[in-house]
Design a protein around this motif. Sequence first.
Motif, PDB file in Angstrom:
ATOM      1  N   LEU A  67       0.635  -1.155  -0.024  1.00  0.00           N
ATOM      2  CA  LEU A  67       0.076  -0.089   0.000  1.00  0.00           C
ATOM      3  C   LEU A  67       0.860   1.172  -0.073  1.00  0.00           C
ATOM      4  O   LEU A  67       2.111   1.146   0.321  1.00  0.00           O
ATOM      5  CB  LEU A  67      -0.745   0.106   1.067  1.00  0.00           C
ATOM      6  N   ALA A  68       0.286   2.410  -0.261  1.00  0.00           N
ATOM      7  CA  ALA A  68       0.934   3.506  -0.452  1.00  0.00           C
ATOM      8  C   ALA A  68       0.389   4.669   0.086  1.00  0.00           C
ATOM      9  O   ALA A  68      -0.915   4.797  -0.053  1.00  0.00           O
ATOM     10  CB  ALA A  68       1.583   4.152  -1.827  1.00  0.00           C
TER      11      ALA A  68
ATOM     12  N   PHE B  13       9.136  -8.162   3.456  1.00  0.00           N
ATOM     13  CA  PHE B  13       7.952  -7.917   3.907  1.00  0.00           C
ATOM     14  C   PHE B  13       6.751  -8.214   3.170  1.00  0.00           C
ATOM     15  O   PHE B  13       6.461  -7.681   2.131  1.00  0.00           O
ATOM     16  CB  PHE B  13       7.809  -6.401   4.162  1.00  0.00           C
ATOM     17  N   PRO B  14       5.875  -9.035   4.018  1.00  0.00           N
ATOM     18  CA  PRO B  14       4.598  -9.439   3.221  1.00  0.00           C
ATOM     19  C   PRO B  14       3.838  -8.289   3.324  1.00  0.00           C
ATOM     20  O   PRO B  14       2.834  -8.224   2.289  1.00  0.00           O
ATOM     21  CB  PRO B  14       4.005 -10.645   3.903  1.00  0.00           C
ATOM     22  N   VAL B  15       4.009  -7.366   4.244  1.00  0.00           N
ATOM     23  CA  VAL B  15       3.057  -6.338   4.356  1.00  0.00           C
ATOM     24  C   VAL B  15       4.080  -5.161   4.344  1.00  0.00           C
ATOM     25  O   VAL B  15       4.595  -4.912   5.206  1.00  0.00           O
ATOM     26  CB  VAL B  15       2.108  -6.114   5.689  1.00  0.00           C
ATOM     27  N   LEU B  16       3.652  -4.261   3.225  1.00  0.00           N
ATOM     28  CA  LEU B  16       4.580  -3.154   3.010  1.00  0.00           C
ATOM     29  C   LEU B  16       3.715  -1.791   2.828  1.00  0.00           C
ATOM     30  O   LEU B  16       2.752  -1.783   2.031  1.00  0.00           O
ATOM     31  CB  LEU B  16       5.643  -3.230   1.855  1.00  0.00           C
ATOM     32  N   VAL B  17       4.214  -0.738   3.660  1.00  0.00           N
ATOM     33  CA  VAL B  17       3.297   0.562   3.366  1.00  0.00           C
ATOM     34  C   VAL B  17       4.232   1.481   3.045  1.00  0.00           C
ATOM     35  O   VAL B  17       5.220   1.948   3.897  1.00  0.00           O
ATOM     36  CB  VAL B  17       2.545   1.063   4.746  1.00  0.00           C
ATOM     37  N   LEU B  18       4.449   2.239   1.868  1.00  0.00           N
ATOM     38  CA  LEU B  18       5.064   3.035   1.294  1.00  0.00           C
ATOM     39  C   LEU B  18       4.517   4.495   1.653  1.00  0.00           C
ATOM     40  O   LEU B  18       3.375   4.882   1.262  1.00  0.00           O
ATOM     41  CB  LEU B  18       5.461   2.960   0.000  1.00  0.00           C
ATOM     42  N   PHE B  19       5.371   5.576   2.412  1.00  0.00           N
ATOM     43  CA  PHE B  19       4.848   6.866   2.471  1.00  0.00           C
ATOM     44  C   PHE B  19       5.836   7.626   1.434  1.00  0.00           C
ATOM     45  O   PHE B  19       7.171   7.620   1.783  1.00  0.00           O
ATOM     46  CB  PHE B  19       5.153   7.203   3.990  1.00  0.00           C
ATOM     47  N   GLY B  20       5.194   8.500   0.652  1.00  0.00           N
ATOM     48  CA  GLY B  20       5.890   9.344  -0.204  1.00  0.00           C
ATOM     49  C   GLY B  20       5.318  10.600  -0.558  1.00  0.00           C
ATOM     50  O   GLY B  20       3.798  10.862  -0.533  1.00  0.00           O
TER      51      GLY B  20
END
Length: 507
Positions: free
Chosen positions: A46-47, A211-218
């Motif tokens: 997710l992002a 990471f199976p769950v990755l959250v990108l903050f950008g």
Amino acid sequence: MQAPALTFSDDQAEAFDRLTAALVGHGIDLAKGVTTPMTEGKATVLAVVGKAGSGKTMLLAEMYRSMKAAGVEIVSGEYEGRKRKDRRTLAILAPTNKAASVLRLRGVPATTIHRILYTPVYDPQYEKIAEWLAGTGPRPTVEGLTDLALDRAHAFYSQVASIPGALAAAGLKGSDFIKGWKRREEPLDVGFVDESSMLDERALGDLREIFPVLVLFGDPAQLAPVGASGEMVFDKLGDSRKLTLSRIHRQAEDNPILDLAHALADERMGFDDFEALVAEKAQADDRVVWAERVEAELMARSPVLVWRNATRVRLIQAFRNAYGAPEDQLLPGEPLICDGIELPLKHRKKRIDLEARGLIKGAQVIYLGEGNREGFAKLHVVGAEEPQVSAASIIKIEKPDEEEPFIPHAARMGAAFLHGAAVTIHKAQGSQWDAVQVFAPDLYAAAQSGRSEAGVPLWKRLAYVAITRAQTRLYWVVRNRLARPTGPLTVDDLKREPAPLTLGSAE
């Protein structure tokens, strides 16, 4: 789950709820404060995207606090205890030491991507202390350490949950308890990545393996990685996997620096119009400064941001001349930028050692002096969790109109550095400083070039990134002049660490 209304704007609250719902599907229920073992085979990326001031960091921090309260274990990259099948983990990552340190100053235990890709190998007898401090083992008896030393370690860890810090409080050096670094073999769980606009596809691939769950903050308004054709890794995600923060959070309101950054979104805004706006802000608020000269004293800790390499080299030479730096050596206090590791592939372990300690490409470093061995330099790695190292170093100083750099300090192999009194805006991405000088003549040149990136005039993207590197004060430098310093270079402002780690070059 409803996020605290008094803390979040509406779009932050919606993003918080959507992230919370996604985590429930992976066995982490923040509303109930419970977790279940990770399910194999499920993967999510997710992002959370938004411009400067939209509250991405506030949202990240609140997600971290909620996950910790639910019993999720925070992985810092400095030590990991024995793995349990039922444990859930969270790692908070940034591409650079400086970006990670900005989060840590806000109470978020961030580390660099490299520190998660590589894990430390502890000496077995000192690992017993780490297990005891982490609550997974009994109080040990360690040869050479008194009960008083162990008590000091325990007291430190109860205040600051840092295993290396606690071991240092017991009187140990990093080289006593960390014997090396290895590439991570076991996957983790949930990863939050700040400043994800800096990631390229290869880095994202490395993270997805772990990471199976990755959250990108950008920030979609920043510059894309070099060679990425203006596209960022989160641009390829579908709309359902992107959470957009469009409102500028109230804590960022009435900030003239952010006002300038967001004014660049106006398609009608030309360069001359923008400079007029900068002058107007400078008249009304001392957080924006219309500067006739570059300040040499600021360059020692906060580089001038430029577009062109030729400008960067000229400003570095002017800085060194202003401080009377001899041509054949560095002065303690001169800033450097790590330009990578110059080691053959057979010395992979040495490379990992250097990178894991913060000497990654783009790292900001302050030169402290000659090391105790030939070819070594004592260095302060800005933003690193253990900043002081002694490492085999190759330091290059570029000069105007000269093709080959001058090398005042050279090991046969090791960490390579360029001078850091001025850096390109691309390299500054991901870092922030209290005060930032932006060299406006370079941005004017970018505007005159007519170049664009992803449909946006290049000068606007450059200006946006450069301006948002400033936390409290922005200097808009309009002339190619340097103000002489009022005193000599110093290292007195740098925190002294009791036990710097020495990193050897490969022989």
